[in-house]
Structures are given as C-alpha cells and as structure tokens.
Design a protein around this motif. Structure first.
Motif, PDB file in Angstrom:
ATOM      1  N   GLU A 140      11.944 -28.469 -17.028  1.00 19.04           N
ATOM      2  CA  GLU A 140      10.841 -29.348 -17.449  1.00 19.04           C
ATOM      3  C   GLU A 140      11.439 -30.606 -18.065  1.00 19.04           C
ATOM      4  OE1 GLU A 140       7.927 -28.816 -16.426  1.00 19.04           O
ATOM      5  OE2 GLU A 140       8.399 -26.818 -15.663  1.00 19.04           O
ATOM      6  N   VAL A 141      12.045 -31.404 -17.218  1.00 22.71           N
ATOM      7  CA  VAL A 141      12.758 -32.597 -17.650  1.00 22.71           C
ATOM      8  C   VAL A 141      11.785 -33.684 -18.109  1.00 22.71           C
ATOM      9  CG1 VAL A 141      12.762 -33.581 -15.336  1.00 22.71           C
ATOM     10  CG2 VAL A 141      14.568 -34.217 -16.946  1.00 22.71           C
ATOM     11  N   GLU A 142      12.234 -34.524 -19.007  1.00 17.82           N
ATOM     12  CA  GLU A 142      11.462 -35.702 -19.389  1.00 17.82           C
ATOM     13  C   GLU A 142      11.545 -36.675 -18.218  1.00 17.82           C
ATOM     14  OE1 GLU A 142       8.963 -37.979 -21.304  1.00 17.82           O
ATOM     15  OE2 GLU A 142       9.720 -36.178 -22.313  1.00 17.82           O
ATOM     16  N   THR A 143      10.408 -36.930 -17.557  1.00 10.99           N
ATOM     17  CA  THR A 143      10.439 -37.704 -16.320  1.00 10.99           C
ATOM     18  C   THR A 143      10.942 -39.134 -16.519  1.00 10.99           C
ATOM     19  OG1 THR A 143       8.080 -38.195 -16.622  1.00 10.99           O
ATOM     20  CG2 THR A 143       8.659 -36.364 -15.166  1.00 10.99           C
ATOM     21  N   SER A 144      10.775 -39.676 -17.712  1.00 11.46           N
ATOM     22  CA  SER A 144      11.257 -41.034 -17.958  1.00 11.46           C
ATOM     23  C   SER A 144      12.770 -41.109 -17.841  1.00 11.46           C
ATOM     24  CB  SER A 144      10.809 -41.512 -19.343  1.00 11.46           C
ATOM     25  OG  SER A 144      11.340 -40.680 -20.362  1.00 11.46           O
ATOM     26  N   LEU A 163      22.503 -35.990 -23.686  1.00 12.89           N
ATOM     27  CA  LEU A 163      22.024 -34.722 -24.235  1.00 12.89           C
ATOM     28  C   LEU A 163      20.531 -34.508 -24.028  1.00 12.89           C
ATOM     29  CD1 LEU A 163      23.953 -34.744 -27.648  1.00 12.89           C
ATOM     30  CD2 LEU A 163      24.658 -33.688 -25.481  1.00 12.89           C
ATOM     31  N   ASP A 164      19.765 -35.577 -23.856  1.00  9.71           N
ATOM     32  CA  ASP A 164      18.318 -35.470 -23.691  1.00  9.71           C
ATOM     33  C   ASP A 164      17.973 -34.661 -22.438  1.00  9.71           C
ATOM     34  OD1 ASP A 164      18.147 -37.045 -25.895  1.00  9.71           O
ATOM     35  OD2 ASP A 164      17.260 -38.781 -24.900  1.00  9.71           O
ATOM     36  N   SER A 165      17.029 -33.726 -22.562  1.00 15.40           N
ATOM     37  CA  SER A 165      16.512 -32.940 -21.436  1.00 15.40           C
ATOM     38  C   SER A 165      17.605 -32.189 -20.676  1.00 15.40           C
ATOM     39  CB  SER A 165      15.743 -33.838 -20.455  1.00 15.40           C
ATOM     40  OG  SER A 165      14.496 -34.221 -20.981  1.00 15.40           O
ATOM     41  N   CYS A 166      18.673 -31.797 -21.371  1.00  8.93           N
ATOM     42  CA  CYS A 166      19.777 -31.119 -20.707  1.00  8.93           C
ATOM     43  C   CYS A 166      20.010 -29.727 -21.290  1.00  8.93           C
ATOM     44  CB  CYS A 166      21.057 -31.941 -20.827  1.00  8.93           C
ATOM     45  SG  CYS A 166      20.965 -33.527 -19.945  1.00  8.93           S
ATOM     46  N   VAL A 167      20.534 -28.832 -20.461  1.00 10.80           N
ATOM     47  CA  VAL A 167      20.821 -27.469 -20.902  1.00 10.80           C
ATOM     48  C   VAL A 167      22.315 -27.216 -21.062  1.00 10.80           C
ATOM     49  CG1 VAL A 167      18.704 -26.547 -19.899  1.00 10.80           C
ATOM     50  CG2 VAL A 167      20.807 -26.585 -18.522  1.00 10.80           C
ATOM     51  N   TYR A 213      12.067 -29.889  -7.968  1.00  8.82           N
ATOM     52  CA  TYR A 213      11.811 -31.328  -8.094  1.00  8.82           C
ATOM     53  C   TYR A 213      11.013 -31.842  -6.892  1.00  8.82           C
ATOM     54  CZ  TYR A 213      13.076 -36.338  -8.151  1.00  8.82           C
ATOM     55  OH  TYR A 213      13.057 -37.704  -8.140  1.00  8.82           O
ATOM     56  N   HIS A 214      11.416 -31.426  -5.683  1.00  9.95           N
ATOM     57  CA  HIS A 214      10.701 -31.833  -4.471  1.00  9.95           C
ATOM     58  C   HIS A 214       9.258 -31.353  -4.506  1.00  9.95           C
ATOM     59  CE1 HIS A 214      13.655 -33.770  -2.017  1.00  9.95           C
ATOM     60  NE2 HIS A 214      14.495 -32.749  -2.047  1.00  9.95           N
ATOM     61  N   LYS A 215       9.068 -30.081  -4.858  1.00  6.07           N
ATOM     62  CA  LYS A 215       7.729 -29.496  -4.812  1.00  6.07           C
ATOM     63  C   LYS A 215       6.810 -30.076  -5.888  1.00  6.07           C
ATOM     64  CE  LYS A 215       9.162 -25.124  -2.737  1.00  6.07           C
ATOM     65  NZ  LYS A 215       9.408 -23.667  -2.959  1.00  6.07           N
ATOM     66  N   LYS A 216       7.341 -30.295  -7.074  1.00  7.91           N
ATOM     67  CA  LYS A 216       6.509 -30.794  -8.161  1.00  7.91           C
ATOM     68  C   LYS A 216       6.109 -32.246  -7.953  1.00  7.91           C
ATOM     69  CE  LYS A 216       6.097 -31.130 -13.170  1.00  7.91           C
ATOM     70  NZ  LYS A 216       6.648 -30.730 -14.484  1.00  7.91           N
ATOM     71  N   TYR A 217       7.061 -33.070  -7.505  1.00  7.04           N
ATOM     72  CA  TYR A 217       6.788 -34.500  -7.385  1.00  7.04           C
ATOM     73  C   TYR A 217       6.575 -34.951  -5.952  1.00  7.04           C
ATOM     74  CZ  TYR A 217       8.273 -34.387 -12.194  1.00  7.04           C
ATOM     75  OH  TYR A 217       8.373 -34.083 -13.531  1.00  7.04           O
ATOM     76  N   LYS A 218       6.679 -33.988  -4.989  1.00 12.30           N
ATOM     77  CA  LYS A 218       6.355 -34.260  -3.582  1.00 12.30           C
ATOM     78  C   LYS A 218       7.148 -35.441  -3.033  1.00 12.30           C
ATOM     79  CE  LYS A 218       1.645 -32.584  -4.353  1.00 12.30           C
ATOM     80  NZ  LYS A 218       1.799 -32.366  -5.812  1.00 12.30           N
ATOM     81  N   MET A 219       8.460 -35.430  -3.248  1.00 10.52           N
ATOM     82  CA  MET A 219       9.300 -36.542  -2.811  1.00 10.52           C
ATOM     83  C   MET A 219      10.429 -36.071  -1.916  1.00 10.52           C
ATOM     84  SD  MET A 219       9.555 -39.120  -6.040  1.00 10.52           S
ATOM     85  CE  MET A 219      10.144 -37.940  -7.230  1.00 10.52           C
ATOM     86  N   LEU A 220      10.916 -36.973  -1.074  1.00 12.67           N
ATOM     87  CA  LEU A 220      12.108 -36.738  -0.283  1.00 12.67           C
ATOM     88  C   LEU A 220      13.313 -37.317  -1.021  1.00 12.67           C
ATOM     89  CD1 LEU A 220      10.770 -37.668   3.261  1.00 12.67           C
ATOM     90  CD2 LEU A 220      10.867 -35.426   2.174  1.00 12.67           C
ATOM     91  N   ALA A 221      14.497 -37.119  -0.460  1.00 12.72           N
ATOM     92  CA  ALA A 221      15.707 -37.623  -1.102  1.00 12.72           C
ATOM     93  C   ALA A 221      15.797 -39.145  -0.954  1.00 12.72           C
ATOM     94  CB  ALA A 221      16.931 -36.968  -0.464  1.00 12.72           C
ATOM     95  N   PRO A 222      16.328 -39.835  -1.969  1.00  5.67           N
ATOM     96  CA  PRO A 222      16.536 -41.281  -1.858  1.00  5.67           C
ATOM     97  C   PRO A 222      17.642 -41.598  -0.864  1.00  5.67           C
ATOM     98  CG  PRO A 222      17.502 -40.462  -3.874  1.00  5.67           C
ATOM     99  CD  PRO A 222      16.730 -39.323  -3.280  1.00  5.67           C
ATOM    100  N   GLN A 223      17.699 -42.833  -0.377  1.00 10.69           N
ATOM    101  CA  GLN A 223      18.648 -43.203   0.667  1.00 10.69           C
ATOM    102  C   GLN A 223      20.098 -43.080   0.224  1.00 10.69           C
ATOM    103  OE1 GLN A 223      17.640 -47.027   2.313  1.00 10.69           O
ATOM    104  NE2 GLN A 223      15.858 -46.238   3.380  1.00 10.69           N
ATOM    105  N   LYS A 283       2.428 -47.013 -16.420  1.00  7.51           N
ATOM    106  CA  LYS A 283       3.695 -47.059 -15.703  1.00  7.51           C
ATOM    107  C   LYS A 283       3.937 -45.727 -14.995  1.00  7.51           C
ATOM    108  CE  LYS A 283       5.029 -51.085 -17.460  1.00  7.51           C
ATOM    109  NZ  LYS A 283       5.262 -52.305 -16.646  1.00  7.51           N
ATOM    110  N   CYS A 284       4.563 -45.788 -13.843  1.00  6.15           N
ATOM    111  CA  CYS A 284       4.927 -44.564 -13.126  1.00  6.15           C
ATOM    112  C   CYS A 284       5.839 -43.722 -14.025  1.00  6.15           C
ATOM    113  CB  CYS A 284       5.649 -44.916 -11.830  1.00  6.15           C
ATOM    114  SG  CYS A 284       6.299 -43.469 -10.955  1.00  6.15           S
ATOM    115  N   PRO A 285       5.522 -42.438 -14.218  1.00  8.10           N
ATOM    116  CA  PRO A 285       6.328 -41.600 -15.104  1.00  8.10           C
ATOM    117  C   PRO A 285       7.710 -41.288 -14.551  1.00  8.10           C
ATOM    118  CG  PRO A 285       4.698 -40.263 -13.983  1.00  8.10           C
ATOM    119  CD  PRO A 285       4.379 -41.695 -13.660  1.00  8.10           C
ATOM    120  N   ILE A 286       7.942 -41.569 -13.270  1.00  2.75           N
ATOM    121  CA  ILE A 286       9.241 -41.295 -12.670  1.00  2.75           C
ATOM    122  C   ILE A 286      10.137 -42.529 -12.683  1.00  2.75           C
ATOM    123  CG2 ILE A 286      10.472 -40.537 -10.602  1.00  2.75           C
ATOM    124  CD1 ILE A 286       8.866 -38.358 -11.947  1.00  2.75           C
TER     125      ILE A 286
END
Length: 247
Positions: free
Chosen positions: A70-74, A106-110, A150-160, A232-235
């Motif tokens: 559950e990463v901070e999308t920003s 360190l933010d949003s990291c395990v 990540y793909h399923k939650k945000y419905k995105m493909l890989a960047p170029q 603003k887009c959260p991503i």
C-alpha cells in the motif's frame, strides 16, 4: 508469439537512488534481483535514457528500497514520472545514508539495500548493473508491492523505459489501460462532464466517480465535474487538464 506470456514473469517495485558530485537521483524500477549469495550481489536493469543511469555508473553506488504494497502513490508519481533534471525528487522524502553514501529512501518501504557497483553490461536499450550489497535493513514485515498488484490496482501497462515494456499492438485485442508515458503531447480536450471514468493521459491512472479519491478527501460518488480544478493525478501529479473521459 503471445506477448502476454511475459506478464506472468514476477517483479517487484523499487526506488533506486544514487548521488554523484552532490546531486541526488532516483527512479522507480521493476527489474532488480539477487544473483549470488556469497557475496550477496544484486543486479538492476536501467534504461540508458534514464537521467539516473549515468549517475549510478559514475558514482559506482546505488540504494534499492523495496516498496510496500500500500505505497504512497505520490512517491511513485515523483520518482516514476518526473525527471531529476527538472525537480528535486527527494524534497519532503525521508532518507538516510549507510556505507556507500548513496541516499536511501525510507518512505513507503519495507526494506533497503546499500550497493557498491562492480560492473555494468550494455544489453541494448538498458544497462545491466551488477553490485555487491554492503549493507541492508528490514524496516517492517508489511507485504512488498508487486508489479502484478500495481498493474491490477492502477490498470496500467509498463512505461516505455521499463525493461518489461511491450508495444500495445502486440498484446492483442484484450482491453487494457493505455501505456504509461512520461509526458502527454497536450492536455486532453474532450468533454469533462458526466459520471464516466476519466483517465490520466500521462500515466494511465483512472478516476472512477464511484470510488472517488479518498486519499485527497474526494468521497465516493463524486462526479468528475465536481472534482476541484486544483486536483492532481495521485500517480504522476498531472493536472486535471490531462484527464480524458474513457468510459
């Protein structure tokens, strides 16, 4: 060839960071893996066009921070869709240094690893960078973020620039989100009224009125026309002008 077979390969998501001559750089990577146990070595694949790549090669050091599920999308927006040549990605982000001196996010990291570069190999569009792990720490026992989730939650493909990028026309007719790109040519001009889903033309994030965006105080059931203009887009942090109605 069925290119969707590549989607069955497993990946995580990481913040990879370095510092050279006082300049901190970092990006979101999905290709990092342990290649030996004694000594412990990690390899990353970094696109030649990434601003961070040459800095890593010059400094011969990098850190690898494992993002939580559950990463901070920003954080993904800042490190994944903005260039370090234009903004300070580390402003407001908690970091530390260990043995190599590379900044460790360190933010949003395990967990994190501090790595000393041993060698690099030109593999075409990317550089394969091999490093020895000289330090590391477990931050929490929370689940790590996977590329599949990540793909399923945000419905995105890989960047170029990702090693896993596949051209959309090779994936067949199965509906998917638009490919992630770093910049849109121009703001969307389609009608912004109605209750349909609106998609960010920069990164592919989809705003669904039924879900709203509770992370910034927009409750479920809020139609796009009632979303504040300063939204603003959260991503990727794109403005509302870059969203278009897609359904």
């Amino acid at each position: 060839m069925n290119y969707r077979a590549f989607h069955k390969l497993s990946y995580g998501l990481y913040v990879i960071a370095s510092e050279h001559e006082g300049e901190k750089v970092g990006y979101i990577g999905n290709t990092a893996f342990q290649i030996t146990s004694n000594p412990s070595k990690i390899a990353i694949s970094s696109h030649k066009n990434n601003y961070s790549t040459q800095k890593i090669l010059d400094s011969k050091r990098f850190s690898l921070s494992v993002l939580k599920k559950e990463v901070e999308t920003s954080l993904i927006g800042k490190f994944g869709f903005m260039s370090g040549s234009e903004i300070d990605k580390f402003q407001g982000v908690e970091t530390k240094t260990a043995k190599t001196g590379a900044p460790i996010v360190l933010d949003s990291c395990v967990a994190w690893f501090d790595c000393q570069v041993l060698e690099s190999v030109d593999v075409g569009s990317h550089m394969l960078i091999i490093a020895e792990v000289v330090d590391g720490e477990l931050i929490s026992n929370e689940e790590p973020l996977t590329y599949d989730y990540y793909h399923k939650k945000y419905k995105m493909l890989a960047p170029q620039n990702a090693p896993t990028y596949i051209e959309r026309d090779k994936l067949g007719d199965e509906p998917e989100a638009e490919p992630v790109t770093e910049k849109a040519e121009e703001p969307a001009t389609e009608d912004e009224s109605g209750d349909g889903i609106f998609t960010c033309t920069i990164c592919g994030y989809q705003y669904d009125p039924e879900e709203g965006d509770p992370t910034v105080g927009i409750p479920p059931g809020t139609p796009w026309e009632d979303v504040p203009e300063e939204y603003k887009c959260p991503i990727c942090n794109a403005s509302k002008d870059y969203f278009k109605k897609t359904s």
